[in-house]
Design a protein around this motif. Structure first.
Motif, PDB file in Angstrom:
ATOM      1  N   ARG A 102       0.836  -1.208   0.000  1.00  0.00           N
ATOM      2  CA  ARG A 102       0.000   0.000   0.000  1.00  0.00           C
ATOM      3  C   ARG A 102       0.871   1.258   0.000  1.00  0.00           C
ATOM      4  O   ARG A 102       0.666   2.176  -0.795  1.00  0.00           O
ATOM      5  N   GLU A 103       1.907   1.263   0.857  1.00  0.00           N
ATOM      6  CA  GLU A 103       2.775   2.447   0.915  1.00  0.00           C
ATOM      7  C   GLU A 103       3.554   2.623  -0.381  1.00  0.00           C
ATOM      8  O   GLU A 103       3.706   3.724  -0.896  1.00  0.00           O
TER       9      GLU A 103
ATOM     10  N   ARG B  27       2.507   6.332  -7.110  1.00  0.00           N
ATOM     11  CA  ARG B  27       1.546   7.217  -7.792  1.00  0.00           C
ATOM     12  C   ARG B  27       2.019   8.669  -7.700  1.00  0.00           C
ATOM     13  O   ARG B  27       1.916   9.425  -8.659  1.00  0.00           O
ATOM     14  N   GLU B  28       2.564   9.045  -6.526  1.00  0.00           N
ATOM     15  CA  GLU B  28       3.055  10.425  -6.373  1.00  0.00           C
ATOM     16  C   GLU B  28       4.202  10.730  -7.331  1.00  0.00           C
ATOM     17  O   GLU B  28       4.356  11.843  -7.802  1.00  0.00           O
TER      18      GLU B  28
ATOM     19  N   HIS C 219       2.718   1.527  -3.372  1.00  0.00           N
ATOM     20  CA  HIS C 219       1.795   1.901  -4.439  1.00  0.00           C
ATOM     21  C   HIS C 219       1.462   3.391  -4.387  1.00  0.00           C
ATOM     22  O   HIS C 219       1.508   4.101  -5.402  1.00  0.00           O
ATOM     23  N   GLU C 220       1.158   3.884  -3.191  1.00  0.00           N
ATOM     24  CA  GLU C 220       0.742   5.287  -3.086  1.00  0.00           C
ATOM     25  C   GLU C 220       1.921   6.234  -3.349  1.00  0.00           C
ATOM     26  O   GLU C 220       1.760   7.273  -3.992  1.00  0.00           O
TER      27      GLU C 220
END
Ligand code: FBP
Length: 262
Positions: free
Chosen positions: A128-129, A135-136, A131-132
């Protein structure tokens, strides 16, 4: 069209990742038959072939060798990995951040998720970390989606591979790298299970030219998007010949026979 289609790791909608993280995952034993390939520069040379859309390496190799190849090769930094000496339940240490991967020039990041492992929950939280953050930084995320662990007797069963590609879709990956489930029909189901996300086959241990290329042809015919391959390319005496053939199959829609000129 998904944003990944504009990425440098995609060519005509498909992907061919040349993986070389084996020194960590399996150990130098994978280079025994091709001792010259212990020098990572030799595999970076191979990655300059037009068939290859990026090379997948760990950060230490990226730091040391990518600067000499940044004009000719796209870089995927693998963010986690484990050695073959680890005897616990499948797990993979997060050894590089997305921020650092971006700093050293990554065009994409990769992450192994062992669905079904007793460590799945922690790995999914780490993903999750990753992936996010990816995206940034506008970096595509490739998931090595490898169900593995105490509860799984057969990690290439069709239903397991479809579950692997679906997990990658649901968790936000742009590309899932899965093992071949044994038939084009099963592969087609794994591809369908992943919606519009890209699904590529994991190369596996070295087989002969026709057997390997026929499997890649089956993946493409099943709607798959290519390949993430290591040993089946750089363990060969003539990596260029197999890459010429893979280029015809993955981007040209050729049959294995035609691509190999047989
Ligand atoms: P291969 O094409 O050589 O199988 O490489 C793909 C890969 O996923 C590598 O990135 C990784 O090092 C290795 O396979 C993992 O293999 P295993 O299935 O033994 O864990």
């Amino acid at each position: 069209m998904r944003p990944i289609d504009d990425s440098s790791i995609v060519r005509d909608g498909n992907v061919c990742i040349l993986a070389m993280d084996h020194g960590l995952e399996h150990g130098p034993v994978d280079f025994e038959a091709v001792p010259e390939k212990l020098d990572p520069a030799t595999v970076f040379e191979t990655a300059t072939h037009d068939a290859v859309t990026c090379i997948a390496v760990q950060k230490g190799i990226a730091e040391g060798y990518y600067p000499s190849y940044e004009d000719d090769v796209n870089l995927l930094v693998k963010l986690n990995g484990t050695s073959n000496m680890w005897m616990g339940e499948p797990d993979s240490a997060l050894n590089c951040s997305v921020e650092y991967a971006a700093e050293i020039g990554a065009d994409a990041v990769g992450f192994t998720l062992y669905g079904g492992s007793n460590n799945e929950v922690e790995m999914a939280e780490e993903f999750r970390e990753v992936h996010e953050a990816a995206r940034e930084h506008d970096l595509p995320v490739v998931m090595w989606s490898y169900p593995r662990g105490q509860g799984l007797k057969n990690d290439t069963k069709p239903s397991t591979i479809s579950y692997a590609s679906r997990m990658a879709l649901e968790l936000g990956a742009d590309v899932a790298k899965v093992k071949y489930p044994g038939s084009a029909e099963a592969m087609a189901h794994a591809v369908k299970s992943a919606g519009e996300m890209k699904v590529v086959m994991s190369g596996g241990s070295k087989t002969d030219d026709l057997e390997f290329c026929s499997t890649v042809e089956a993946v493409i015919r099943a709607g798959g998007n290519g390949l993430a391959v290591g040993r089946n390319v750089w363990q060969r005496e003539d990596p260029e010949r197999i890459l010429d053939a893979l280029e015809g199959i993955i981007y040209g829609g050729q049959t294995a026979d035609a691509a190999l000129g047989e």
